[in-house]
Design a protein around this motif. Structure first.
Motif, mmCIF file in Angstrom:
data_model
loop_
_atom_site.group_PDB
_atom_site.id
_atom_site.type_symbol
_atom_site.label_atom_id
_atom_site.label_comp_id
_atom_site.label_asym_id
_atom_site.label_seq_id
_atom_site.Cartn_x
_atom_site.Cartn_y
_atom_site.Cartn_z
ATOM 1 N N THR A 1 45.790 19.040 76.004
ATOM 2 C CA THR A 1 45.352 20.348 76.489
ATOM 3 C C THR A 1 45.022 20.297 77.970
ATOM 4 O O THR A 1 45.444 21.156 78.758
ATOM 5 N N LEU A 2 44.265 19.285 78.383
ATOM 6 C CA LEU A 2 43.942 19.136 79.795
ATOM 7 C C LEU A 2 45.202 18.841 80.607
ATOM 8 O O LEU A 2 45.416 19.413 81.685
ATOM 9 N N GLY A 3 46.058 17.968 80.084
ATOM 10 C CA GLY A 3 47.262 17.584 80.815
ATOM 11 C C GLY A 3 48.219 18.739 81.044
ATOM 12 O O GLY A 3 48.813 18.871 82.124
ATOM 13 N N PHE A 4 48.384 19.607 80.043
ATOM 14 C CA PHE A 4 49.261 20.765 80.223
ATOM 15 C C PHE A 4 48.707 21.713 81.282
ATOM 16 O O PHE A 4 49.462 22.309 82.057
ATOM 17 N N LYS A 5 47.376 21.851 81.338
ATOM 18 C CA LYS A 5 46.785 22.700 82.377
ATOM 19 C C LYS A 5 47.000 22.082 83.759
ATOM 20 O O LYS A 5 47.295 22.796 84.718
ATOM 21 N N ILE A 6 46.868 20.762 83.863
ATOM 22 C CA ILE A 6 47.124 20.090 85.137
ATOM 23 C C ILE A 6 48.574 20.295 85.562
ATOM 24 O O ILE A 6 48.874 20.559 86.738
ATOM 25 N N ALA A 7 49.497 20.212 84.597
ATOM 26 C CA ALA A 7 50.929 20.332 84.891
ATOM 27 C C ALA A 7 51.373 21.763 85.130
ATOM 28 O O ALA A 7 52.492 22.003 85.594
ATOM 29 N N GLY A 8 50.530 22.718 84.788
ATOM 30 C CA GLY A 8 50.893 24.114 84.980
ATOM 31 C C GLY A 8 51.788 24.674 83.895
ATOM 32 O O GLY A 8 52.444 25.707 84.095
ATOM 33 N N LEU A 9 51.818 24.043 82.718
ATOM 34 C CA LEU A 9 52.596 24.547 81.592
ATOM 35 C C LEU A 9 51.748 25.521 80.771
ATOM 36 O O LEU A 9 50.533 25.365 80.666
ATOM 37 N N ILE B 1 55.643 14.911 79.311
ATOM 38 C CA ILE B 1 56.389 16.006 78.693
ATOM 39 C C ILE B 1 56.817 17.014 79.765
ATOM 40 O O ILE B 1 57.957 17.503 79.753
ATOM 41 N N ALA B 2 55.925 17.319 80.696
ATOM 42 C CA ALA B 2 56.277 18.247 81.780
ATOM 43 C C ALA B 2 57.458 17.719 82.581
ATOM 44 O O ALA B 2 58.358 18.495 82.962
ATOM 45 N N ASP B 3 57.491 16.422 82.842
ATOM 46 C CA ASP B 3 58.625 15.830 83.557
ATOM 47 C C ASP B 3 59.911 15.958 82.741
ATOM 48 O O ASP B 3 60.994 16.198 83.303
ATOM 49 N N GLN B 4 59.818 15.784 81.416
ATOM 50 C CA GLN B 4 60.997 15.906 80.569
ATOM 51 C C GLN B 4 61.501 17.341 80.527
ATOM 52 O O GLN B 4 62.707 17.587 80.485
ATOM 53 N N VAL B 5 60.576 18.286 80.541
ATOM 54 C CA VAL B 5 60.970 19.698 80.623
ATOM 55 C C VAL B 5 61.685 19.957 81.945
ATOM 56 O O VAL B 5 62.746 20.596 81.988
ATOM 57 N N ALA B 6 61.126 19.471 83.040
ATOM 58 C CA ALA B 6 61.723 19.678 84.360
ATOM 59 C C ALA B 6 63.108 19.041 84.449
ATOM 60 O O ALA B 6 63.992 19.559 85.150
ATOM 61 N N THR C 1 41.100 9.252 76.306
ATOM 62 C CA THR C 1 41.775 10.552 76.328
ATOM 63 C C THR C 1 42.746 10.668 77.494
ATOM 64 O O THR C 1 43.701 11.456 77.452
ATOM 65 N N LEU C 2 42.557 9.862 78.534
ATOM 66 C CA LEU C 2 43.518 9.830 79.642
ATOM 67 C C LEU C 2 44.933 9.544 79.154
ATOM 68 O O LEU C 2 45.908 9.996 79.773
ATOM 69 N N GLY C 3 45.058 8.798 78.054
ATOM 70 C CA GLY C 3 46.388 8.462 77.548
ATOM 71 C C GLY C 3 47.221 9.676 77.216
ATOM 72 O O GLY C 3 48.455 9.674 77.383
ATOM 73 N N TYR C 4 46.566 10.744 76.764
ATOM 74 C CA TYR C 4 47.329 11.944 76.425
ATOM 75 C C TYR C 4 47.301 13.016 77.503
ATOM 76 O O TYR C 4 48.120 13.943 77.468
ATOM 77 N N VAL C 5 46.453 12.874 78.510
ATOM 78 C CA VAL C 5 46.675 13.617 79.754
ATOM 79 C C VAL C 5 47.981 13.109 80.358
ATOM 80 O O VAL C 5 48.856 13.893 80.773
ATOM 81 N N GLU C 6 48.120 11.799 80.389
ATOM 82 C CA GLU C 6 49.340 11.159 80.881
ATOM 83 C C GLU C 6 50.570 11.639 80.111
ATOM 84 O O GLU C 6 51.620 11.944 80.687
ATOM 85 N N THR C 7 50.456 11.741 78.784
ATOM 86 C CA THR C 7 51.593 12.157 77.961
ATOM 87 C C THR C 7 51.999 13.595 78.255
ATOM 88 O O THR C 7 53.190 13.933 78.266
ATOM 89 N N ALA C 8 51.023 14.475 78.475
ATOM 90 C CA ALA C 8 51.344 15.859 78.819
ATOM 91 C C ALA C 8 52.131 15.924 80.127
ATOM 92 O O ALA C 8 53.099 16.707 80.241
ATOM 93 N N LEU C 9 51.753 15.116 81.111
ATOM 94 C CA LEU C 9 52.503 15.078 82.363
ATOM 95 C C LEU C 9 53.906 14.529 82.132
ATOM 96 O O LEU C 9 54.879 14.974 82.760
#
Length: 334
Positions: free
Chosen positions: A215-223, A186-191, A176-184
């Motif tokens: 879901t976890l990754g977006f919460k970590i990223a603050g999105l 996506i956050a970088d691409q938004v930034a 599941t870490l693979g998609y925590v990574e993906t959320a981060l």
């Protein structure tokens, strides 16, 4: 073929002290694009994880293996044992990428509805390095699992090394870490201004790791981005509470390996719906087939069981789905 990279993961950039192995298997970030899909949506944002992977196989399963393979080596594992249907993309990715690092893959596979896509995938599996055990029903596989695990153990002299059991889709705390990574990512691409912050990200749920990790990754990223998981598998429960538990196991793993201030996830942080499942796992629906055809008109290759059903949800929900909407294209066609 795949190779290790010295480039750190997004998770390691966030927590340099993180004690988790990472083996880069695909070029990142995968691109985002905005596409008009006839009969589906106008101006739909798409993240092209179908392009992830560098040759052995592509799609979202490979992101999980970037974390699973080094963890297997850390544990001294020689054999991976995992399960799925006879059209499993996960099993193929596991066999091909595992073989590159000297890991044997043993697969317990269950029959599923057969179409041309499943026939092609079965042929790829048979030609892969995997050791395959095929069963007519899930209950037969469950009965045989203890015997399969014992048989898959590595025996060298007096040393007995059991296989590492990986659930279907690689959806454990490590994968599941693979998609925590993906959320981060996506956050970088938004930034960077490559896409607006999505209000909704739509993904299929076959085993849960993608939805839970995002879901976890977006919460970590603050999105504030919310995941809609389109359930495509009726073999076991995949509701929001199950996704939250998986996300929190991954959060616990991160904390145990040096990450700090990792948020918790609750079932209210994501939505799961099985409205587009159809009769059973692996069975295409008229709506999923229509989505496959619509995507083909703009050069996107889908299959009707995962990506077709997730895109059918986007089509049916239309303006009821808060936007901007980002649809995650997870199919691995290579």
């Amino acid at each position: 073929m795949s190779s290790s990279s010295t480039a750190p993961s997004a998770l390691h950039r966030r927590w340099p002290e993180l004690d988790l192995g990472y083996r880069r298997l695909g070029a990142t970030p995968t691109r985002v694009e905005q596409v008009d899909l006839p009969g589906i949506a106008e101006g739909l944002w798409i993240k092209r994880d179908d392009e992830f992977g560098d040759g052995a196989w592509g799609g979202n399963k490979v992101r999980k293996l970037e974390w699973i393979l080094p963890e297997a080596q850390r544990r001294g594992v020689r054999t991976l044992f995992t399960v799925g249907g006879i059209g499993t993309h996960w099993g193929l990715a596991c066999a091909r990428y595992g073989d590159e690092v000297g890991l044997r893959t043993v697969l317990g596979l269950v029959d599923q509805p057969v179409d041309d896509h499943v026939r092609e995938q079965w042929a790829r599996l048979v030609a892969s390095p995997a050791v395959i055990h095929r069963f007519s029903a899930s209950w037969r596989l469950r009965l045989a699992a203890p015997w399969l695990l014992a048989r898959a153990a590595d025996r060298r002299g007096l040393r007995f090394t059991p296989p590492w059991y990986l659930p279907a889709g690689g959806s454990n705390a490590v994968g599941t870490l693979g998609y925590v990574e993906t959320a981060l990512e996506i956050a970088d691409q938004v930034a960077a201004g490559e896409l607006p912050e999505p209000a909704s990200v739509v993904v299929p749920i076959g085993s849960g790791g993608t939805a839970a990790g995002l879901t976890l990754g977006f919460k970590i990223a603050g999105l504030a981005t919310r995941v809609l998981g389109v359930v495509v598998n009726d073999s076991f429960p995949l509701h929001a509470e199950v996704m939250a538990r998986l996300a929190n196991r991954t959060g616990e793993l991160l904390r145990s390996r040096g990450a700090r201030d990792v948020p918790s996830v609750t079932a209210s942080d994501l939505t799961t719906r099985d409205d587009w499942l159809g009769s059973t796992y692996g069975d295409p629906t008229p709506a999923s087939m229509a989505a496959v055809r619509a995507a083909a008109t703009v050069g996107l290759e889908l299959e009707p069981v995962y990506t077709g059903k997730a895109l059918a949800a986007v089509a049916e929900l239309g303006g009821a789905l808060p936007g901007p909407v980002l649809w995650l294209h997870t199919h691995g066609p290579r």
